[in-house]
Write an enzyme that holds these catalytic residues in place. Structure first.
Site, PDB file in Angstrom:
ATOM      1  N   ASP A  29       0.873  -1.177  -0.082  1.00  0.00           N
ATOM      2  CA  ASP A  29      -0.065  -0.002  -0.161  1.00  0.00           C
ATOM      3  C   ASP A  29       0.893   1.211   0.083  1.00  0.00           C
ATOM      4  OD1 ASP A  29      -3.204   0.618   1.027  1.00  0.00           O
ATOM      5  OD2 ASP A  29      -1.708   2.239   1.289  1.00  0.00           O
ATOM      6  N   ASN A  70     -13.184  -3.437   1.877  1.00  0.00           N
ATOM      7  CA  ASN A  70     -14.026  -2.314   1.828  1.00  0.00           C
ATOM      8  C   ASN A  70     -14.967  -2.342   0.620  1.00  0.00           C
ATOM      9  OD1 ASN A  70     -13.042  -1.048   4.222  1.00  0.00           O
ATOM     10  ND2 ASN A  70     -11.528  -0.056   3.133  1.00  0.00           N
ATOM     11  N   GLU A  81     -11.881   3.706  -1.399  1.00  0.00           N
ATOM     12  CA  GLU A  81     -11.511   4.670  -2.387  1.00  0.00           C
ATOM     13  C   GLU A  81     -11.053   4.260  -3.836  1.00  0.00           C
ATOM     14  OE1 GLU A  81      -7.660   6.229  -1.517  1.00  0.00           O
ATOM     15  OE2 GLU A  81      -7.914   6.124   0.992  1.00  0.00           O
ATOM     16  N   HIS A 128     -10.125  -5.136  -3.718  1.00  0.00           N
ATOM     17  CA  HIS A 128      -8.859  -5.352  -3.123  1.00  0.00           C
ATOM     18  C   HIS A 128      -8.720  -5.731  -1.727  1.00  0.00           C
ATOM     19  CE1 HIS A 128      -9.592  -1.080  -2.774  1.00  0.00           C
ATOM     20  NE2 HIS A 128      -9.059  -1.173  -1.697  1.00  0.00           N
ATOM     21  N   MET A 129      -8.038  -6.780  -1.236  1.00  0.00           N
ATOM     22  CA  MET A 129      -7.947  -6.991   0.209  1.00  0.00           C
ATOM     23  C   MET A 129      -6.745  -6.451   0.943  1.00  0.00           C
ATOM     24  SD  MET A 129      -7.550 -10.999   1.345  1.00  0.00           S
ATOM     25  CE  MET A 129      -9.281 -11.457   1.461  1.00  0.00           C
ATOM     26  N   HIS A 130      -7.049  -5.909   1.811  1.00  0.00           N
ATOM     27  CA  HIS A 130      -5.770  -5.285   2.752  1.00  0.00           C
ATOM     28  C   HIS A 130      -5.156  -6.323   3.497  1.00  0.00           C
ATOM     29  CE1 HIS A 130      -6.693  -0.835   2.095  1.00  0.00           C
ATOM     30  NE2 HIS A 130      -7.877  -1.202   1.675  1.00  0.00           N
TER      31      HIS A 130
HETATM   32  P1  5GP Z   1      -9.695   1.337  -0.038  1.00  0.00           P
HETATM   33  O1  5GP Z   1      -9.987   2.490   0.754  1.00  0.00           O
HETATM   34  O2  5GP Z   1     -10.274   1.681  -1.561  1.00  0.00           O
HETATM   35  O3  5GP Z   1     -10.066   0.074   0.719  1.00  0.00           O
HETATM   36  O4  5GP Z   1      -7.964   1.368  -0.111  1.00  0.00           O
HETATM   37  C1  5GP Z   1      -7.282   1.834  -1.291  1.00  0.00           C
HETATM   38  C2  5GP Z   1      -5.802   1.987  -0.766  1.00  0.00           C
HETATM   39  O5  5GP Z   1      -4.833   1.862  -1.816  1.00  0.00           O
HETATM   40  C3  5GP Z   1      -5.483   2.797   0.234  1.00  0.00           C
HETATM   41  O6  5GP Z   1      -4.983   2.045   1.341  1.00  0.00           O
HETATM   42  C4  5GP Z   1      -4.424   3.834  -0.472  1.00  0.00           C
HETATM   43  O7  5GP Z   1      -3.274   4.178   0.395  1.00  0.00           O
HETATM   44  C5  5GP Z   1      -3.840   2.825  -1.592  1.00  0.00           C
HETATM   45  N1  5GP Z   1      -3.514   3.367  -2.733  1.00  0.00           N
HETATM   46  C6  5GP Z   1      -4.117   4.345  -3.266  1.00  0.00           C
HETATM   47  N2  5GP Z   1      -3.506   4.664  -4.388  1.00  0.00           N
HETATM   48  C7  5GP Z   1      -2.436   3.829  -4.695  1.00  0.00           C
HETATM   49  C8  5GP Z   1      -1.296   3.904  -5.428  1.00  0.00           C
HETATM   50  O8  5GP Z   1      -1.039   4.498  -6.351  1.00  0.00           O
HETATM   51  N3  5GP Z   1      -0.379   2.766  -5.332  1.00  0.00           N
HETATM   52  C9  5GP Z   1      -0.500   2.035  -3.981  1.00  0.00           C
HETATM   53  N4  5GP Z   1       0.519   1.022  -4.061  1.00  0.00           N
HETATM   54  N5  5GP Z   1      -1.710   2.156  -3.254  1.00  0.00           N
HETATM   55  C10 5GP Z   1      -2.322   2.987  -3.328  1.00  0.00           C
END
Ligand code: 5GP
Length: 116
Positions: A31, A88, A96, A101-103
């Protein structure tokens, strides 16, 4: 829904990112703004915008996210101490990037699931 997104560019290696793992179904990378010592994103190689868009055809891909998460947790030596997997979906979750995707989060005690 946009077909092009930053995760697709990472998967297709159109932008430079350290890829931790990639196979025919999923890709894993760090991330950009890590929320824990280990914060990896594991994403399907095809665009599934949210969990709401997943179908039974995606079951193998969705299962692979878990298998790869556990594999990376082992590589990062957090499989015994523990980790959290988060997916999410839509506004209230704070999603976002509209590419499912899975964190994978770990490397320290993560505290309660949600802040009050
Ligand atoms: P969400 O809130 O959609 O579950 O998580 C999106 C994640 O993607 C966030 O934790 C954010 O930091 C990460 N992220 C956003 N843009 C980029 C990017 O350009 N590269 C990487 N590696 N992560 C990103």
């Amino acid at each position: 829904m946009k077909k092009d997104n930053i995760f697709m560019n990472i998967i297709q290696k159109k932008v430079k990112t350290d890829i931790l793992y990639q196979d025919e179904l999923v890709t894993a990378f760090y991330d950009l703004n890590p929320k824990a010592p280990v914060h990896v994103l594991i994403v399907p190689n095809i665009l599934i915008p949210t969990v709401n868009h997943a179908t039974t055809h995606d079951e193998i891909i969705l299962g692979r996210l878990f298998i790869v998460a556990a594999k990376i947790a082992e590589q990062k030596n957090i499989h015994s101490s523990g980790y959290r997997l988060i997916v999410n979906c839509n506004d209230h979750s704070g999603q976002e990037i509209y590419h499912l995707h899975m964190h994978l989060l770990g490397g320290k005690p993560l505290g309660p699931l949600l802040q009050k």
